[in-house]
Design a protein around this motif. Structure first.
Motif, PDB file in Angstrom:
ATOM      1  N   MET B 470     -10.430  63.854  33.304  1.00 28.15           N
ATOM      2  CA  MET B 470     -10.047  64.762  34.383  1.00 28.15           C
ATOM      3  C   MET B 470     -10.353  66.198  34.016  1.00 28.15           C
ATOM      4  N   LEU B 488     -12.112  71.668  34.881  1.00 26.44           N
ATOM      5  CA  LEU B 488     -12.220  70.311  35.408  1.00 26.44           C
ATOM      6  C   LEU B 488     -13.447  69.626  34.812  1.00 26.44           C
ATOM      7  N   THR B 492     -14.181  65.134  38.598  1.00 24.21           N
ATOM      8  CA  THR B 492     -12.787  65.213  39.021  1.00 24.21           C
ATOM      9  C   THR B 492     -12.681  65.617  40.481  1.00 24.21           C
ATOM     10  N   ILE B 494      -9.695  66.632  43.466  1.00 21.91           N
ATOM     11  CA  ILE B 494      -8.281  66.958  43.656  1.00 21.91           C
ATOM     12  C   ILE B 494      -7.892  66.558  45.068  1.00 21.91           C
ATOM     13  N   LEU B 584      -4.988  64.899  40.392  1.00 24.06           N
ATOM     14  CA  LEU B 584      -6.358  64.778  39.899  1.00 24.06           C
ATOM     15  C   LEU B 584      -6.777  63.331  39.976  1.00 24.06           C
TER      16      LEU B 584
END
Lengths: 335, 1122
Positions: B470, B488, B492, B494, B584
């Protein structure tokens, strides 16, 4: 092994991890005091390959210091002409003025530097004797008669690429009578890319100087030497190992001889070995070869940029050395 | 095929070739900064509507008929006001150049009363919203490269930032502890269970602590800790048995002290408990007429319903949910007291949520929208009672600048103050660093932590195993922010909020028993599992496996959002379902029965372009896992690691690194800190910023004249387009010692290489000037150059000016020459005086730098306030010199120690001489083996005519590379036979040489070189000024002074500290000991005993300042020799 290598020639031995020197059986150039008589007797020049801009020749029986001096002189003391000043009257292209000037400076020029003088005062106006003037005036426009379908920049625009061939010579004074063919050596060096509306209007001034001043004045792309390789097989290598051995060297160095259904390796021509030492990859072949280089045999390669033929560059270097020695003697006599 | 055959299962899985191609497919859909854009899109398309709907009605006490109702809200397309209410669409680049804000109008449809009439109005602008680049409302989205070029925008620019007042601002990703979750941790009272509740209305924190064997509840609206038993009673759970049931611990004896508390306080009923709590409430600061009406009991009930555990819903004062929730909290504390494994890890990344631009802006917008309504309301309350000719029309009082200014101010300063939640955060936004393309990209993936930087805690700073995949393990700054600022990883994502309602229905259908339906006894029975949805108890279930399976099946089939996660926690005996934003997650290939679902055919289809990444998601071949679910899965890195337990397969291992670390070739061969150093240095490397860099006018912009793509690439380099916008050059290096100028990592550079353009860079700076207008009709003016009358040419200072008084493009300007010959009216604040002749004072904009610059271009435009702005872009071209900083991609920085002529450089059998010589001492202690391999792979790439790959955990193998070298007649170890350029003799050692990618860093001597003999002095102390920019002196500091004292060089000290600094002749009166003046003592009125001494001016200043404070310092003089 030592006995084979410790012959009359001075050699460097290429070991697995380092370079060592042999113990020559008799005095060599390396440990003698330099003396004209013996030098004349021993020194030989062999021209091996001579092309338009490339020359390969051997200097045999010469001390490294002298060979290196010639190399150094060719690189940075033999003068040529190059564009030094750029008067930018107009530059609407995207390339910055300084970068454009830098690029122009690096273009090799066809002009015999021997016919010019060094400019003593850099701020002074150039004269017929020390300056060549060029002009680069070009404008990019839309190409009206191109087919509508093409989206290639070459078809859509005119003069979208500025090449060295666009540089025009502007003779000063009697230069037109004195020189016939002056200009960039290569017509297709890309100087800038433009789009419609972009315009260049430049006045270029070329002067004579040497490579120490700036690399663009160096007459050679590179000038270097290497020592003559000498490869000896210490024991016979046969069969598959022979082929492996052959692959460890440059093509033509080792050849394979067939005899009574037996293959074994022999040294054919060690001259063009690149010194890759790849034999040391094989544990079983390591001890079969002795790779050496003859220390007083220099294979020179001079790659001229094109302003002067390579042989002339070498002769110029010799001349410069002579002048320098004379200047030194002259100064010593005044002490 | 029979999958159940055990022999088949044991067969090694064939590797899926080119599986990594899913990464570019992923990035094509998601992009490198998609998290920002997604979050912002969610805000302007969904969240803003929710906010307005939640606050949609405005009534006022003055007129019961009056109301305003917002029926709709929408954010338009970005435009600029051209005056006279005409606006035209704008582009981000225009805003950058003209110092404007790239924003779009926020329009509302309203319904309100004017007098007795009901009026509807549509498209009323209430403010302007700064628009994130490449978001759904930005003009750049879904444009072709050609269209972007027309708008002066770089197609490779990721977007995700704002243009505010001409500056590019990024709202950094903020890391936070997740909201509405129980965290059991160690506190000063021992174990506590804390919940930070967060709803749209309230944010509060509730703790359950244990003190002297009693369990208490703490909350910031209560002055004191209150025993949980009293809270339970207040929550209408009055019998002790029921309380014990809800807590559900087997050992009831633990609860007896708590329950006893009730009896000692004689609280048996709900009313009694509420009374007790009412006496412990924190006094409200603002007493309104409405709140005065309430009794403490009512107030306590309200607090319990709305503030304590605010996220647990209470309808009609039915507190049962809250009581169960509190019971679970107490249970967690009791469990953790006896067994440490029940403690939660705060640093565990599953307990973290990332706040993005969208959620931060929505907080800000909601606050300002409430304020906007409150202001409207107070205006209405004030204006309606007045008797006026025209009817009160609320639309006239709707001013758009409140919302606009608030949002613009927040983004441009980074101060996020929301009074409602008592939230004050500084530095939320930062100026997008445009030093290099990578630094801009790196900034977009940066994660900022809320922890204090000064505290010496190792927990939050250290690398958590749950961050795997992540967050980039390499990319973090050194020093105080180490480990707190993270980046990040490549893949990754979000999450944004997903609607809960369908999930609740689904869970109920899958067998979850509603918590309100189950009895107190059954909820804590050992067979049942609690089901939590986003921190709220949903119900209980016995067959939890079915629930998880159903959820996962539906998620893979696309019936519920792919970002919903579900995982069991056997310790808590809970099933957690999360659909909240800020988690995440990253994609994985699903493995079923030991076989990955993605097959070679799928990849071939992907290559052909038949299949996109979304198809993989739709077909249930790939799914997103968040940190919590990732930790409940068995994930294989490679196909060979798959066992029958494996549930998922990694797509590509190199994606666990971030953007910056992705530049490093062979990072898996380097010592880890070296990769971290490179991550920091890659951001300082000069190169190309973007395709539009020539159109930009930044305050500072570095660019390389001849940038090159690296010989040794990585897959990340291609994915981030670093090869299209490179920052560095492939230098041929030789690893050897040369002269003594290469110690301490210094580099030796070939002068001919510099002559031919190596390391040449352009430095652009800008100079700005604003032409102001004043209240008295005067304005700043620009005049043409002053002409010297004798020579008829402009004076030297004005030599570069054009006839309009602004510098001409292409000119070279020297230090102190004028760029804009501006003058300002001397009287500017006198209103009404209509004098025709205005006095002007010259305030020229001058060039201040010892090195001359060229004028690249001049921009004359107007900004949003319609004032003229003039921007001048200055350019310098610099060639590398001694002291300039270079670095390879392995954290190996060094300055140029010596520039050597080409003929002095060593050369090899091919006549190649290196561009850079590097000292071999740089290797053993740094252990940057990756650099050695880069050199080898680069060299092989040269002879073969191709790029080699140095991708992390993969890349070209050393053996293959060596073989390639040997094939072309080079030494297989990359070590060549060299000759000394100075003596001409062969070097004893073989030299490791080949191309290595070198970055030129922004630190150059020219910007730092500083020395001074004499120069300016500070006015007050007469000591030399400080700092290079003020041409300051070089300080002889305390430690240097100590050395001189120790050595006894007193004369030297006097010379340094007085003679060369602020020596001053003063007259001292020997009678009174005070300072005199001109040989005259003013207090003794005599010149008899006045003598002249030298002392530092600072000392004299002290004496006079003391005198001014009514303290006399008297000097007693003695002859030096006596």
């Amino acid at each position: 092994m030592d006995n084979i290598l410790n012959d009359e020639k001075p050699r460097v031995i290429l070991g697995e991890y380092k370079v060592t020197q042999n113990l020559p059986s008799e005095p060599t150039v390396l440990d003698e005091k330099w003396d004209l008589k013996t030098f004349k007797k021993r020194f030989r020049v062999v021209i091996v390959r001579s092309e338009e801009n490339e020359l390969e020749f051997d200097l045999i029986g010469i001390h490294p210091f002298l060979a290196n001096t010639f190399r150094r002189l060719m690189l940075s003391d033999v003068p040529t002409m190059a564009i030094e000043k750029v008067h930018i009257l107009n530059n609407t292209s995207i390339i910055q003025d300084e970068v454009l000037a830098h690029r122009l400076g690096l273009i090799p020029l066809k002009a015999d530097p021997r016919l010019f003088e060094m400019k003593t005062d850099p701020t002074a106006e150039g004269t017929e004797q020390d300056t060549l003037e060029f002009a680069l005036k070009i404008k990019c426009t839309n190409n009206k008669d191109s087919s509508k379908d093409s989206l290639r920049a070459e078809d859509m625009y005119k003069n979208n690429n500025v090449y060295s061939k666009h540089i025009k010579w502007v003779p000063i004074g009697k230069q037109k009578e004195r020189f016939s063919d002056v200009g960039p050596i290569h017509p297709d060096i890309l100087i800038a890319k433009m789009r419609p509306g972009h315009e260049l209007d430049l006045k270029l001034l070329a002067v004579k100087s040497n490579g120490r001043d700036h690399a663009k004045f160096s007459p050679v792309a590179t000038a270097f030497y290497r020592l003559l390789p000498d490869i000896k097989l210490l024991r016979e290598v046969e069969g598959e190992a022979a082929e492996r051995l052959q692959k460890c060297f440059s093509p033509g160095v080792i050849s394979i001889r067939h005899e009574k259904g037996r293959k074994y390796a022999v040294v054919a021509n060690a001259r063009y070995d690149t010194g890759s030492r790849n034999v040391f990859r094989y544990e079983d072949l390591k001890d079969a070869v002795a790779m050496t280089k003859i220390q007083d045999h220099f294979i020179f390669t001079v790659e001229s940029v094109g302003a002067l033929p390579p042989d002339v560059i070498f002769m110029e270097a010799v001349k410069i050395l002579k002048d320098k020695c004379l200047a030194l003697l002259d100064e010593l006599s005044h002490v | 095929m029979d999958f159940d055959d055990p022999a088949l299962l044991k067969k090694p899985i064939k590797e899926i070739e080119e599986k990594w191609k899913l990464v570019p497919a992923f990035l094509k859909v998601k992009g490198l900064v998609k998290q920002h854009i997604d979050s912002f899109n969610y805000f302007i398309n969904v969240d803003i509507k929710k906010i307005v709907e939640a606050n949609n009605k405005l009534v006022c006490d003055a007129d019961p008929l009056f109301y305003v109702k917002y029926t709709n809200v929408y954010v338009g397309r970005p435009d600029v006001d051209e005056g006279f209410n005409i606006s035209k669409p704008t582009t981000p680049h225009e805003c950058r150049l003209r110092d404007m804000t790239y924003s779009a109008p926020i329009s509302v449809d309203i319904e309100y009363t004017r007098g007795t009439q009901r009026v509807s109005k549509a498209g009323l602008m209430i403010g302007r919203m700064p628009i994130m680049l490449r978001s759904s409302n930005c003009v750049l989205t879904n444009k072709s490269e050609y269209e972007l070029a027309k708008m002066n925008e770089c197609p490779l620019d990721p977007g995700g930032y704002f243009v505010v007042k001409g500056q590019e601002k990024v709202i950094l990703i903020q890391e936070q502890l997740s909201k509405n979750r129980m965290i059991v941790e160690e506190s000063k009272f021992g174990v506590q269970c804390a919940v930070t509740s967060s709803t749209h209305e309230k944010k509060s924190r509730t703790n359950v602590v244990c003190k002297a064997n009693k369990y208490y509840l703490g909350h910031n609206s209560l002055t004191d800790l209150v025993p949980v038993s009293i809270i339970f009673k207040a929550l209408d759970v009055t019998s002790d048995k029921e309380i014990c049931e809800l807590i559900g611990v087997e050992d009831i004896s633990k609860l007896t002290p708590t329950l006893e508390e009730c009896h000692t306080l004689k609280i048996y009923t709900q009313l009694g408990a509420l009374k007790h709590i009412g006496s412990k409430l924190v006094a409200k600061r603002y007493v309104t007429s409405a709140s005065k009406m309430k009794t403490p009991v009512d107030e306590a009930r309200d607090v319990l319903a709305t503030t304590v555990l605010a996220h647990v819903p209470v309808e009609n004062y039915n507190f049962r949910m809250k009581a169960i929730y509190l019971g679970v909290m107490v249970k967690r504390v009791i469990e953790a007291q006896s067994d440490k494994k029940f403690m939660d890890d705060k640093d565990y990344y599953g307990n973290k949520r990332l706040e993005l631009a969208g959620s931060l802006l929505s907080l800000m917008f909601e606050d300002v929208f409430k304020r906007f309504n409150w202001e409207l309301k107070s205006i209405a309350e004030k204006t309606i009672p007045k008797i006026r000719a025209t009817q009160f029309d609320v639309v006239k009082y709707m001013r758009s600048d409140l919302i606009t200014n608030c949002l613009v101010y927040a983004i441009s300063t980074g101060n996020w103050t929301i009074k409602r939640f008592r939230m004050e955060r500084l530095g939320v936004t930062q100026v997008l660093s445009r030093l290099s393309y990578i630094s801009a990209l790196g900034m977009m993936t940066r994660v900022n932590s809320q922890f204090e930087k000064t505290r010496k805690v190792s927990g939050p700073r250290s690398l958590q195993p749950s961050q795997w995949g992540m967050l980039c393990p390499s990319d973090t700054p050194e020093g105080e922010a180490c480990g707190l600022v993270k980046n990040l990883a490549l893949m990754t994502h979000i999450t944004t909020d997903v609607d809960e309602y369908p999930l609740i229905r689904l869970a109920n259908n899958a067998g979850v028993v509603d918590i309100n339906m189950s009895s107190g006894m059954s909820i804590h029975s050992p067979e049942t599992f609690f089901v939590f949805l986003n921190g709220n108890i949903l119900g209980t279930i016995r067959n939890y496996k079915k629930l998880i399976h159903t959820f996962r099946m539906l998620r893979r089939s696309g019936l519920i959002s792919g970002y919903v996660s579900i995982y069991p926690n056997f310790l808590h005996r809970c099933i957690y379902i999360s659909s909240d934003g800020g988690r995440l997650c990253r994609p994985y290939i699903i493995v079923e029965r030991g076989r990955p679902l993605v097959t070679q055919n799928h990849i071939i289809e992907l290559e052909k372009g038949i299949r996109s990444f979304e198809d993989f998601l739709h077909d249930g071949l790939i799914e997103f896992l968040d940190v919590n679910e990732e930790n409940d899965s068995f994930i294989a890195c490679y196909e060979k690691d798959i066992t029958d337990l494996t549930t998922h397969l990694e797509i590509a291992t190199f994606t666990l690194l971030g953007v910056c670390a992705g530049l490093v070739p062979y990072p898996h061969h380097n010592q880890s800190p070296r990769n971290t150093y490179q991550c920091a240095m890659g951001k300082q490397a000069m190169g190309t910023i973007g395709y539009n860099q020539k159109n930009r006018m930044d305050t500072l912009l570095y660019s390389l004249v001849y940038p090159q793509a690296p010989m040794v690439k990585t897959k990340s380099i291609e994915l981030t387009n670093f090869d299209k916008l490179p920052a560095g050059q492939n230098a041929t290096i030789a690893v050897m010692s040369y002269s003594g100028y290469d110690i301490e990592d210094a580099l030796i550079i070939n002068k001919a290489s510099i002559d031919r353009g190596f390391g040449r860079c352009l430095v652009y700076k800008n100079s700005k000037c604003v032409m102001k207008r004043y209240a008295n009709q005067t304005f700043d003016r620009i005049q043409g150059p002053l002409i010297d009358t004798t020579t008829n040419a402009p004076m030297w200072k004005h030599a570069v000016l054009d006839m309009d008084g602004i510098v001409a493009p292409g000119e070279s300007v020297d230090n102190k020459q004028v760029l804009v010959n501006k003058s300002v009216p001397t009287v500017s604040a006198v209103p009404g005086s209509q004098t025709t002749s205005v006095e002007y004072k010259d305030t020229p904009i001058c060039y201040r730098n010892n090195e001359p610059s060229y004028i690249e271009k001049v921009l004359v435009s107007t900004n949003e306030e319609d004032t003229t702005i003039i921007k001048i872009l200055l350019r310098q071209t610099r060639r590398p010199e001694i002291g300039d900083k270079f670095s390879s991609r392995h954290g190996q920085k060094g300055v140029v120690g010596l520039v050597v002529e080409q003929e002095d450089m060593p050369f090899n059998e091919y006549g190649i001489c290196p561009d850079i010589i590097m000292n071999p001492h740089g290797y053993p202690s740094r252990m940057t083996v990756g650099k050695l391999i880069e050199l080898l792979a680069g060299k092989a790439g040269l002879v073969e005519g191709k790029f080699h790959y140095g991708t992390a955990f993969g890349g070209s193998k050393v053996n293959d590379v060596c073989e390639e070298l040997a094939k072309h007649g080079f030494n297989y170890q990359g070590k060549d036979f060299f000759y000394s350029g100075i003596t001409g003799e062969p070097l004893e050692a073989y030299i490791y040489s080949g191309p290595v990618y070198y970055q030129k860093l922004k630190h150059m001597v020219q910007d730092k070189i500083h020395a001074r003999g004499r120069g300016p002095r500070a006015v007050l102390t007469r000591q030399p000024t400080e700092g290079r920019s003020r041409d300051g002196g070089l300080r002889l500091g305390e430690m240097e002074r100590d050395c001189l004292i120790g050595y006894g060089a007193s004369m030297m000290l006097i010379e340094r500290l007085m003679v060369s600094s602020d020596q001053c002749e003063v007259d001292v009166c020997n009678l009174c000991g005070r300072l005199g003046y001109c040989g005259w003592c003013n207090s003794c009125k005599s010149s008899r005993e006045v003598s002249s001494i030298t002392m530092p001016y600072a000392c004299k200043l002290l004496l006079t300042e003391l005198q001014a404070m009514n303290i006399t310092a008297r000097l007693t003089l003695n002859h030096y020799c006596e």
